[in-house]
Design an enzyme around this catalytic site. Structure first.
Site, PDB file in Angstrom:
ATOM      1  N   VAL A 274       0.827  -1.210   0.000  1.00  0.00           N
ATOM      2  CA  VAL A 274       0.000   0.000   0.000  1.00  0.00           C
ATOM      3  C   VAL A 274       0.858   1.256   0.000  1.00  0.00           C
ATOM      4  CG1 VAL A 274      -1.828  -1.189   1.270  1.00  0.00           C
ATOM      5  CG2 VAL A 274      -0.123   0.159   2.543  1.00  0.00           C
TER       6      VAL A 274
ATOM      7  N   TYR B 182       3.997   6.876  14.634  1.00  0.00           N
ATOM      8  CA  TYR B 182       2.731   6.124  14.555  1.00  0.00           C
ATOM      9  C   TYR B 182       1.547   7.008  14.971  1.00  0.00           C
ATOM     10  CZ  TYR B 182      -0.442   2.154  15.446  1.00  0.00           C
ATOM     11  OH  TYR B 182      -1.481   1.272  15.450  1.00  0.00           O
TER      12      TYR B 182
END
Length: 702
Positions: A357, A448
């Site tokens: 992705v 993150y």
């Protein structure tokens, strides 16, 4: 006036209607129920007539009229369809929202059709029914739109199997109107004559309710919960007291055709009736013929999502690069292949995809796999993820960029081609995967956390761009035992957090029944709740005229940080509007008189200033205002040659006369009451040239 063709797909509502057992009983009495069907009239063991659902129409019709910009002078209720999913409880709150779905053009001088669809849920969460309304707009044809598809319901050329006679009383509309339709046409003789009738007429939906009772009594006696669908077309009005017959033809298992005829003249009153009945189907979210793409589906949450979707009929693209947890090294086909094998072993359909992705070509290839294998894309779950946890001081750019490429950029790379396909189909469900680390922060996960919060921003805009295409985008913050969390969560907790506990929420958000767009949910271990970004009421420092000093900000700190009365914004535009408007005004204490007071007299004094000269070209009209109540009076405005003259008293020959109560008039002028709503609810009565009354909103801006 012209129809607002951009109104298709724009959400109307939600509207909330709270009720006790008395409202369904009052409705039942309004449509002729009594001791013959006491189960609809007695609170003991009460059952609710399914057609009671029609009362929600009185809430959304004013907004439907406003959104479509239909010419009110030509509006007729053309067709009505009710589709039932669950019995209507005897009390609670009905929550209704929907949109215009189609405009059809019958040609210039022949009118137009406006079709709108509204779903109603109960406050207990159950979906109760869908109401499909077709408005015949007699004066709005010729706009060049498509013709309506033909819908023929063929009434058999034989005597009806069942015929039920009814004789509503002369006063029937006086009872029925208490369920919500208080339009003057059904009670006011003067108004009815102005509309071309000799006296008030029956509500068409009152006759519709009589027919519904006849169908239930003869096809599912005592079991209204078995009514599944009721469709009809309104043909002609009835006067109260006129006897009529509901004619019914049985057509196979669980189906019947019906119509209503005037018992005196034989004229058809309601035609093309269709009635469907049977047991309540098992309520299960299905994804038959839907195509789902799940990224990162080789294990953990993605694998469970893919399996559960496939079990419920979806065709699934199982995407997984098959690489290590930190996203480095070579990929493998094994993870995705194993999940595909699992799905096929269960009788489902799935194909594997091994693209990453993290670049545009990979995203395009993933969606291309779905289209080539199954022809479309309906559902996308952006689930792929990696971890490269480090404190900021030790985080090299490649660790930052790697996380961004997979989580944030990866969602963009896959979502964009999927969104384009969904837009073509007019349907889509997209799930973003955020994290508690993004929503609240977590030590050692700056990369993150940033990527995961970025996904929330991505969703917030995508929800706006997809809304009119029936594409809903929501975000889940899962806490689950996966390979990404096996060394983040304590071992004992890890065992309790199976991904299967998260999947039900995600599947609901992927379903056609998903009621939300642009929301965030925490999910894990069977616990679910909503997370939201809200704003406090705030304060203006320096009246917005002077640039405040830092010291002034400190002095107002408690007001700045206050979270009492927080507000959640649907878009940045709405938030900006509130910012420019400042904090909401505090309500005056009764009797203090500190706030501005708007009076009826004051409104007419301000009218010359509110007059929009540029809108008055060629307009020659006299509006008579008759405002009742202690604060009311009579005024008239003469508009001619681009001027406006306001005078107190009655005019000898006004073009249009407006009649309202003083409080309703003030509410209208303050924007608290919409003109359409006032008119259809009977609070605003218009005599004379109805069409000219629609000029008022253009000619005056307060």
């Amino acid at each position: 006036m012209a129809l607002n063709l951009d109104g298709v797909g724009k959400k109307i509502g939600p509207f909330k209607k709270s009720y006790t057992w008395k409202e369904p009983v009052l409705y039942a009495l309004g449509v002729g129920a009594g001791f013959s069907d006491l189960e609809f009239c007695y609170e003991k063991d009460l059952k609710v007539l399914p057609s009671f659902g029609i009362v929600t129409l009185y809430d959304f019709m004013p907004d439907l009229a406003a959104e479509s910009n239909v010419n009110l002078a030509g509006v007729l209720h053309g067709e009505q369809e009710l589709i039932f999913y669950n019995p209507i409880p005897t009390e609670g709150t009905l929550i209704t929202e929907g949109s215009i779905t189609h405009y059809y053009d019958k040609g210039k001088g022949k009118g137009a059709l406006i079709v709108a669809e509204f779903d109603t849920h109960h406050s207990n969460g159950q979906k109760l029914f869908t109401s499909v309304v077709t408005v015949f707009a007699r004066l709005d044809g010729g706009f060049g739109g498509p013709e309506a598809p033909k819908k023929e319901t063929s009434i058999p050329d034989r005597a009806p199997d069942i015929e039920v006679s009814a004789s509503p009383s002369d006063d029937q509309p006086l009872i029925y109107r208490l369920s919500g339709d208080i339009f003057a046409l059904h009670v006011d003789t003067e108004f009815a004559r102005m509309a071309g009738f000799e006296k008030p007429i029956m509500h068409g939906l009152c006759t519709h309710g009589y027919a519904g009772r006849a169908l239930i009594q003869n096809l599912v006696p005592g079991q209204p919960e078995k009514v599944r669908r009721m469709v009809c077309r309104f043909r002609s009005p009835l006067y109260p007291g006129t006897p009529f017959k509901t004619q019914i033809w049985k057509e196979g298992e669980g189906k019947a055709l019906w119509r209503v005829v005037n018992a005196s003249t034989g004229e058809t009153v309601i035609d093309n009736g269709f009635f469907e009945y049977g047991d309540i189907p098992k309520e299960e979210f299905r994804f038959d013929d839907r195509v789902a793409v799940v990224t990162g589906a080789g294990a953990g949450l993605g694998r469970v999502y893919a399996l559960e979707l496939a079990k419920r009929g979806a065709k699934v693209v199982v995407n997984d690069l098959g690489g290590p947890r930190d996203g480095t090294g070579e990929g493998s086909t094994r993870a995705a292949d194993l999940v595909v094998e699992e799905i096929k072993a269960l009788g489902g359909e799935a194909v594997a995809n091994y693209d990453s992705v993290s670049h545009p070509e990979g995203g395009e290839a993933i969606i291309r796999t779905a289209v080539e294998a199954f022809g479309r894309v309906d559902i996308l779950i952006n689930n792929a993820g990696i971890l490269r946890d480090k404190t900021l001081a030790r985080m090299e750019p490649e660790n930052w960029q790697g996380i961004m490429d997979v989580h944030l950029n990866g969602a963009y790379y896959v979502t964009r081609p999927a969104f384009l396909k969904m837009r073509e189909n007019g349907y889509g469900r997209i799930i973003m995967t955020t994290s508690a680390a993004g929503l609240f922060g977590n030590f050692g996960q700056a990369n993150y956390s940033a990527a995961k919060m970025g996904l929330v921003g991505f969703m917030n805009t995508l929800k706006l761009e997809g809304e009119k295409h029936n594409i809903k985008v929501n975000t889940v913050a899962p806490i689950a035992a996966t390979r990404l969390t096996e060394d983040v969560l304590p071992p004992d907790l890890f065992e309790k957090l199976k991904p299967e506990f998260v999947a039900p929420l995600v599947l609901y958000l992927c379903s056609e029944q998903c009621p939300v767009n642009g929301a965030i949910y925490n999910a894990g271990a069977g616990f679910f709740n909503r997370a939201a970004i809200v704003s406090g009421p705030g304060t203006i420092i320096g009246q917005g005229q002077e640039i405040p000093t830092p010291e002034a900000v400190a002095d107002h700190w408690n007001q700045v940080i206050a979270l009492t009365g927080v507000k959640e914004y649907a878009s940045a535009t709405i938030a900006l509007g509130d910012l420019l408007a400042g904090p909401p005004a505090q309500a005056d204490e009764p009797g203090t008189g500190t706030g501005p007071t708007l009076s009826v007299q004051g409104i007419f004094e301000q009218m010359p200033k509110a007059f929009q000269t540029d809108k008055a070209a060629g307009v020659s009209v006299i509006f008579q205002y008759r405002i009742s109540g202690p604060k009311g009076g009579d005024w008239h405005t003469t508009i001619k040659d681009g001027t406006c003259q306001v005078s107190q008293g009655l005019h000898n020959s006004p073009t249009t006369t407006i009649k309202m109560g003083d409080d309703d008039f003030l509410a209208l002028m303050e924007g608290k009451l919409k003109a359409m709503q006032a008119y259809t609810s009977g609070k605003l009565k218009i005599e004379g040239d109805l069409m000219k009354s629609q000029l008022i909103e253009k000619l005056f801006k307060f």
